[in-house]
Scaffold this motif. Structure first.
Motif, short mmCIF file in Angstrom:
data_model
loop_
_atom_site.label_atom_id
_atom_site.label_comp_id
_atom_site.label_asym_id
_atom_site.label_seq_id
_atom_site.Cartn_x
_atom_site.Cartn_y
_atom_site.Cartn_z
N UNK A 39 0.76 -1.13 0.20
CA UNK A 39 0.14 -0.09 -0.05
C UNK A 39 1.04 1.38 0.07
N UNK A 40 0.33 2.37 -0.63
CA UNK A 40 1.18 3.49 -0.73
C UNK A 40 0.22 4.75 -1.19
N UNK A 41 0.59 5.99 -0.53
CA UNK A 41 0.00 7.16 -0.92
C UNK A 41 1.06 7.92 -1.29
N UNK A 42 1.14 8.70 -2.16
CA UNK A 42 2.18 9.50 -2.71
C UNK A 42 1.75 10.85 -3.56
N UNK A 43 2.27 12.13 -3.36
CA UNK A 43 2.04 13.07 -4.25
C UNK A 43 2.66 12.99 -5.55
N UNK A 44 1.91 13.18 -6.64
CA UNK A 44 2.46 13.26 -8.01
C UNK A 44 3.32 14.43 -8.28
N UNK A 45 4.16 14.30 -8.92
CA UNK A 45 5.00 15.26 -9.57
C UNK A 45 4.53 15.48 -11.03
N UNK A 46 4.63 16.92 -11.37
CA UNK A 46 4.19 17.10 -12.86
C UNK A 46 5.03 16.36 -13.67
N UNK A 47 4.60 15.61 -14.48
CA UNK A 47 5.26 14.93 -15.58
C UNK A 47 4.46 13.82 -15.94
N UNK A 48 5.21 13.00 -16.83
CA UNK A 48 4.40 11.59 -17.27
C UNK A 48 4.06 10.50 -16.59
N UNK A 49 2.90 9.90 -16.81
CA UNK A 49 2.42 8.68 -16.31
C UNK A 49 2.34 7.72 -17.39
N UNK A 50 2.78 6.51 -16.99
CA UNK A 50 2.90 5.49 -18.22
C UNK A 50 1.82 4.19 -17.47
N UNK A 51 1.01 3.73 -18.40
CA UNK A 51 0.18 2.64 -17.88
C UNK A 51 0.30 1.61 -18.74
N UNK A 52 0.93 0.44 -18.60
CA UNK A 52 0.89 -0.72 -19.54
C UNK A 52 -0.16 -1.48 -19.49
N UNK A 53 -1.12 -1.32 -20.25
CA UNK A 53 -2.31 -1.88 -20.27
C UNK A 53 -2.22 -3.48 -20.53
N UNK A 54 -2.92 -4.18 -19.96
CA UNK A 54 -2.95 -5.45 -19.98
C UNK A 54 -3.26 -6.08 -21.53
N UNK A 55 -3.94 -5.25 -22.10
CA UNK A 55 -4.31 -5.49 -23.87
C UNK A 55 -2.92 -5.51 -24.57
N UNK A 56 -2.19 -5.03 -24.04
CA UNK A 56 -0.72 -4.78 -24.86
C UNK A 56 -0.56 -3.24 -25.14
N UNK A 57 -1.48 -2.49 -24.85
CA UNK A 57 -1.11 -0.98 -25.43
C UNK A 57 -0.66 -0.20 -24.17
#
Length: 91
Positions: A39-57
């Motif tokens: 478990x984690x709670x963190x403040x995001x910095x300005x910048x990119x977020x990348x999500x590797x979707x289970x569908x492959x995209x």
């Protein structure tokens, strides 16, 4: 078992679905989230977020100010503004 991910802007849900990995920048540095992450709670910095979707995209978005929460393979990213830069066909 995949991660359940929700990427939310102040005014809308941007993306929701299953993923194998999420990477983001926090105020304390970059982080990668895989299944089974503690478990984690963190403040995001300005910048990119990348999500590797289970569908492959891969979904890539720029965020500014917000937070990241991880609990039992549920990853929630909430930001004031979210601009999708790649993977828009997934939306």
């Amino acid at each position: 078992m995949p991660l359940q991910v929700e990427l939310v802007a102040a005014d809308r849900r941007v993306w929701s679905g299953d993923a194998t990995m999420v990477t983001a920048r926090t105020l304390e540095g970059s982080i990668g989230i895989l299944t089974g992450h503690s478990p984690l709670l963190a403040l995001l910095a300005d910048g990119p977020v990348s999500i590797a979707a289970a569908s492959g995209s891969t979904v890539v978005a720029d965020v500014d100010s917000g937070f990241l929460s991880v609990d039992h393979d549920l990853v929630t990213l909430v930001a004031q503004h979210v601009t999708v830069t790649a993977g828009a066909e997934s939306f």
